[in-house]
Scaffold this motif. Structure first.
Motif, PDB file in Angstrom:
ATOM      1  N   GLU A   1       6.407  -0.212   6.809  1.00 40.64           N
ATOM      2  CA  GLU A   1       6.438  -1.531   7.425  1.00 40.64           C
ATOM      3  C   GLU A   1       7.168  -1.472   8.756  1.00 40.64           C
ATOM      4  OE1 GLU A   1       7.480  -4.790   4.867  1.00 40.64           O
ATOM      5  OE2 GLU A   1       8.173  -5.997   6.568  1.00 40.64           O
TER       6      GLU A   1
ATOM      7  N   MET B   1       0.843  -1.189   0.000  1.00 40.86           N
ATOM      8  CA  MET B   1       0.000   0.000   0.000  1.00 40.86           C
ATOM      9  C   MET B   1       0.888   1.254   0.000  1.00 40.86           C
ATOM     10  SD  MET B   1      -3.348  -0.726   0.453  1.00 40.86           S
ATOM     11  CE  MET B   1      -4.359  -2.096   0.919  1.00 40.86           C
TER      12      MET B   1
ATOM     13  N   ARG C   1      -1.300  -7.237   8.874  1.00 39.25           N
ATOM     14  CA  ARG C   1      -1.704  -8.100   7.748  1.00 39.25           C
ATOM     15  C   ARG C   1      -0.699  -9.234   7.634  1.00 39.25           C
ATOM     16  NH1 ARG C   1      -2.105  -3.281   5.003  1.00 39.25           N
ATOM     17  NH2 ARG C   1      -0.267  -3.804   3.788  1.00 39.25           N
TER      18      ARG C   1
ATOM     19  N   ASN D   1       2.176   4.919   0.975  1.00 46.31           N
ATOM     20  CA  ASN D   1       2.190   5.695   2.228  1.00 46.31           C
ATOM     21  C   ASN D   1       2.157   4.831   3.482  1.00 46.31           C
ATOM     22  OD1 ASN D   1       2.223   8.119   0.773  1.00 46.31           O
ATOM     23  ND2 ASN D   1      -0.007   8.084   0.604  1.00 46.31           N
ATOM     24  N   GLU D   2       2.399   3.561   3.348  1.00 45.63           N
ATOM     25  CA  GLU D   2       2.509   2.714   4.526  1.00 45.63           C
ATOM     26  C   GLU D   2       3.977   2.520   4.860  1.00 45.63           C
ATOM     27  OE1 GLU D   2      -1.189  -0.402   4.749  1.00 45.63           O
ATOM     28  OE2 GLU D   2       0.700  -1.081   3.911  1.00 45.63           O
TER      29      GLU D   2
ATOM     30  N   GLU E   1      -0.133   3.140   8.993  1.00 47.28           N
ATOM     31  CA  GLU E   1      -0.875   3.851   7.941  1.00 47.28           C
ATOM     32  C   GLU E   1      -0.916   5.333   8.283  1.00 47.28           C
ATOM     33  OE1 GLU E   1      -4.170   0.631   6.475  1.00 47.28           O
ATOM     34  OE2 GLU E   1      -4.797   2.108   7.935  1.00 47.28           O
TER      35      GLU E   1
ATOM     36  N   VAL F   1      -1.592  -1.295  11.708  1.00 45.20           N
ATOM     37  CA  VAL F   1      -2.454  -2.367  11.201  1.00 45.20           C
ATOM     38  C   VAL F   1      -1.615  -3.628  11.015  1.00 45.20           C
ATOM     39  CG1 VAL F   1      -4.083  -0.806  10.058  1.00 45.20           C
ATOM     40  CG2 VAL F   1      -2.117  -1.679   8.791  1.00 45.20           C
TER      41      VAL F   1
ATOM     42  N   GLY G   1       0.037   7.712  13.822  1.00 44.74           N
ATOM     43  CA  GLY G   1      -0.336   6.834  12.737  1.00 44.74           C
ATOM     44  C   GLY G   1      -1.157   5.682  13.287  1.00 44.74           C
ATOM     45  N   ARG G   2      -1.747   4.944  12.388  1.00 45.07           N
ATOM     46  CA  ARG G   2      -2.553   3.782  12.796  1.00 45.07           C
ATOM     47  C   ARG G   2      -1.771   2.522  12.471  1.00 45.07           C
ATOM     48  NH1 ARG G   2      -7.416   0.708  11.214  1.00 45.07           N
ATOM     49  NH2 ARG G   2      -6.994   1.135   9.027  1.00 45.07           N
TER      50      ARG G   2
ATOM     51  N   TYR H   1       2.168  -2.663   9.998  1.00 44.96           N
ATOM     52  CA  TYR H   1       2.419  -1.480   9.178  1.00 44.96           C
ATOM     53  C   TYR H   1       1.835  -0.268   9.880  1.00 44.96           C
ATOM     54  CZ  TYR H   1       2.871  -5.083   5.555  1.00 44.96           C
ATOM     55  OH  TYR H   1       3.235  -6.177   4.834  1.00 44.96           O
TER      56      TYR H   1
END
Ligand code: FES
Length: 116
Positions: free
Chosen positions: A6, A1, A109, A3-4, A116, A107, A104-105, A114
């Motif tokens: 890691e 994605m 996966r 603008n993410e 966001e 997340v 930031g958030r 990551y």
């Protein structure tokens, strides 16, 4: 994605951990993962080298200012000699009401985290 950023494997961000991920200091405060911009509002120390206290605040490694990672606001000003300057801690705390750390958030996966 796009603008993410890691962070890495989810298993490496255990409670109490703080580390750097691009422009963020990321961590785990009692099971709540967080990401805040990594420069302290005092003298710009790298908050990715900080720690999480028992209240879940991010502690600056240089002079011990403490940040609420949910709001980005400083809740305790710099310690040591800086704590003896009248009004200085209050000034910085007020500054972060207007200019909190960016947030930031985090997340997850496929077992990878990551921002966001
Ligand atoms: S640089 Fe963070 S408290 Fe001084």
């Amino acid at each position: 994605m796009p603008n993410e950023v890691e962070i890495g494997p989810a298993s490496e961000l255990a409670p109490g951990t703080v580390k750097g991920a691009g422009p963020y200091a990321v961590g785990n405060a009692d099971g709540e993962r967080f990401a805040v911009t990594r420069r302290c509002r005092h003298l710009f120390a790298d908050l990715a080298n900080g720690s999480v206290d028992r209240a879940g605040c991010l502690v600056c490694p240089l002079h011990g200012a403490r940040y609420d990672v949910r709001t980005g606001r400083m809740v305790v000003g710099p310690q040591g000699v800086f704590s003896k300057i009248p009004g200085f801690g209050s000034f910085l705390k007020a500054l972060t009401v207007v200019l909190p750390l960016g947030r930031g958030r985090v997340v997850e996966r496929d077992d990878t985290l990551y921002v966001e």
